[in-house]
Design a protein around this motif. Structure first.
Motif, short mmCIF file in Angstrom:
data_model
loop_
_atom_site.label_atom_id
_atom_site.label_comp_id
_atom_site.label_asym_id
_atom_site.label_seq_id
_atom_site.Cartn_x
_atom_site.Cartn_y
_atom_site.Cartn_z
N LEU A 1 0.81 -1.21 0.00
CA LEU A 1 0.00 0.00 0.00
C LEU A 1 0.85 1.27 0.00
O LEU A 1 0.34 2.35 0.26
N SER A 2 2.14 1.13 -0.28
CA SER A 2 3.05 2.28 -0.30
C SER A 2 3.37 2.69 -1.73
O SER A 2 3.51 1.86 -2.62
N CYS A 3 3.51 3.98 -1.92
CA CYS A 3 3.84 4.54 -3.24
C CYS A 3 5.28 4.19 -3.61
O CYS A 3 6.19 4.40 -2.79
N PRO A 4 5.54 3.67 -4.81
CA PRO A 4 6.91 3.31 -5.21
C PRO A 4 7.85 4.51 -5.31
O PRO A 4 9.06 4.34 -5.35
N ILE A 5 7.28 5.72 -5.37
CA ILE A 5 8.13 6.91 -5.52
C ILE A 5 8.54 7.47 -4.17
O ILE A 5 9.73 7.62 -3.88
N HIS B 1 -0.11 0.31 -12.63
CA HIS B 1 0.67 0.69 -11.45
C HIS B 1 0.08 1.96 -10.82
O HIS B 1 -0.41 2.85 -11.51
N ASN B 2 0.17 2.01 -9.49
CA ASN B 2 -0.41 3.11 -8.72
C ASN B 2 0.68 3.95 -8.07
O ASN B 2 1.73 3.43 -7.66
N CYS C 1 14.13 6.03 -6.86
CA CYS C 1 14.17 6.89 -5.68
C CYS C 1 15.57 6.86 -5.10
O CYS C 1 16.16 5.78 -4.96
N ILE C 2 16.10 8.00 -4.72
CA ILE C 2 17.47 8.09 -4.24
C ILE C 2 17.54 8.98 -3.01
O ILE C 2 16.61 9.70 -2.68
N CYS C 3 18.70 8.94 -2.33
CA CYS C 3 18.92 9.77 -1.15
C CYS C 3 19.85 10.93 -1.51
O CYS C 3 20.26 11.09 -2.67
N VAL C 4 20.22 11.73 -0.51
CA VAL C 4 21.08 12.89 -0.75
C VAL C 4 22.45 12.46 -1.28
O VAL C 4 22.99 13.07 -2.20
N SER C 5 23.02 11.40 -0.68
CA SER C 5 24.35 10.95 -1.10
C SER C 5 24.39 10.54 -2.56
O SER C 5 25.39 10.70 -3.25
#
Length: 281
Positions: A14-18, A33-34, A162-166
């Motif tokens: 139930l979580s958004c892939p983005i 896809h949602n 999806c990525i982080c700051v690093s």
């Protein structure tokens, strides 16, 4: 209370892939896809210049904003899950020393959940400005990027991930087209402050133009007044010259008239005298 594995997997579904959070107003693409409506709209906006839109999950093509469909059924399921989760396993504040209150936000960077009282520093101090605040959760593993163990806060449009700051500083995503998720409380404020600053600068510029226009208007009025005064003085001088010329002409006419009258009178006297002389002869 720890979540059971099936329940944890159900939350992942139930979580958004983005944004990796529970769906918010889920929207479905033609491929099935949602995504959160705001997340997929951000992706569409980022792909606008390219003119081609692909699903972040399967990369199938779709026709932008018009292809989105609100998934009401999934929305109901998510809302039901939130209610059941909050009732069965409420997230408590990790900073309360005695009787913990219910948490209102979870910080992905600090890895703690906070009640309204202990959340204040995150909302007020600049030090916590970059911290991502999400709905209260006890499972932070799904919200971490495994490579750097940091909170996922950016979406890479080139790699559809999806990525982080690093990731934006080093590695394969460096210099890629990325966009920050709107997961922090400070971003709307920053956007608002930026707009206010732009409006203020425009108002100052408009004020400068208005002041310049007023100065020009004052200069034009002063020039017109001076021109009017000069014209009046010129006409007064012309009138004075005409009057003087008129007096001179009248005086000359009167002088010539007097001479003519005197000459006529002298001639008449002479004729009268000659007439008397002829009579005596």
């Amino acid at each position: 209370m720890a979540q059971s594995k099936p329940q944890s997997l159900f939350q992942e579904d139930l979580s958004c892939p983005i944004c990796l959070q529970l769906f918010s107003e889920p929207a479905m693409l033609p491929c099935g896809h949602n995504f959160c409506a705001s997340c997929i709209e951000g992706v569409i906006e980022g792909e606008a210049e390219r003119g081609q839109h692909t699903c972040p999950e399967c990369r199938s093509d779709y026709k932008g904003q018009t292809a989105l469909q609100r998934n009401f059924k999934l929305c109901s399921i998510v809302e039901g899950f939130k209610v059941s989760e909050s009732a069965s396993s409420p997230v408590l504040c990790d900073m309360c020393l005695e009787t913990p209150d219910l948490a209102v936000r979870t910080c992905l960077k600090c890895k703690i959940s906070m009640c309204a009282l202990h959340l204040k520093p995150h909302l007020e101090k600049k030090y916590f400005k970059s911290h991502a605040l999400v709905e209260p959760t006890s499972d932070l593993s799904a919200r971490k990027y495994s490579k750097h163990d940091e909170a996922v806060k950016y979406y890479c449009f080139e790699d559809k991930s999806c990525i982080c700051v690093s990731c934006t500083i080093e590695g394969e995503h460096k210099n890629h087209n990325v966009k920050s998720f709107k997961t922090t409380h400070s971003e709307p404020r920053i956007g608002l402050e930026s707009k206010v600053k732009q409006i203020t600068e425009k108002l100052k510029l408009a004020g400068g133009f208005l002041e310049k226009a007023r100065q020009n208007e004052t200069s034009v009025k002063a020039a017109n007044a001076e021109l009017k005064q000069n014209a009046l003085e010129l006409f007064d001088n012309i009138i004075q010259l005409v009057n003087n010329y008129k007096e001179q002409v009248m005086e000359k006419i009167e002088a010539e008239q007097c001479l003519l009258v005197d000459s006529l009178e002298h001639s008449t006297d002479k004729l009268t005298e000659q007439h008397h002389l002829f009579k005596q002869i």
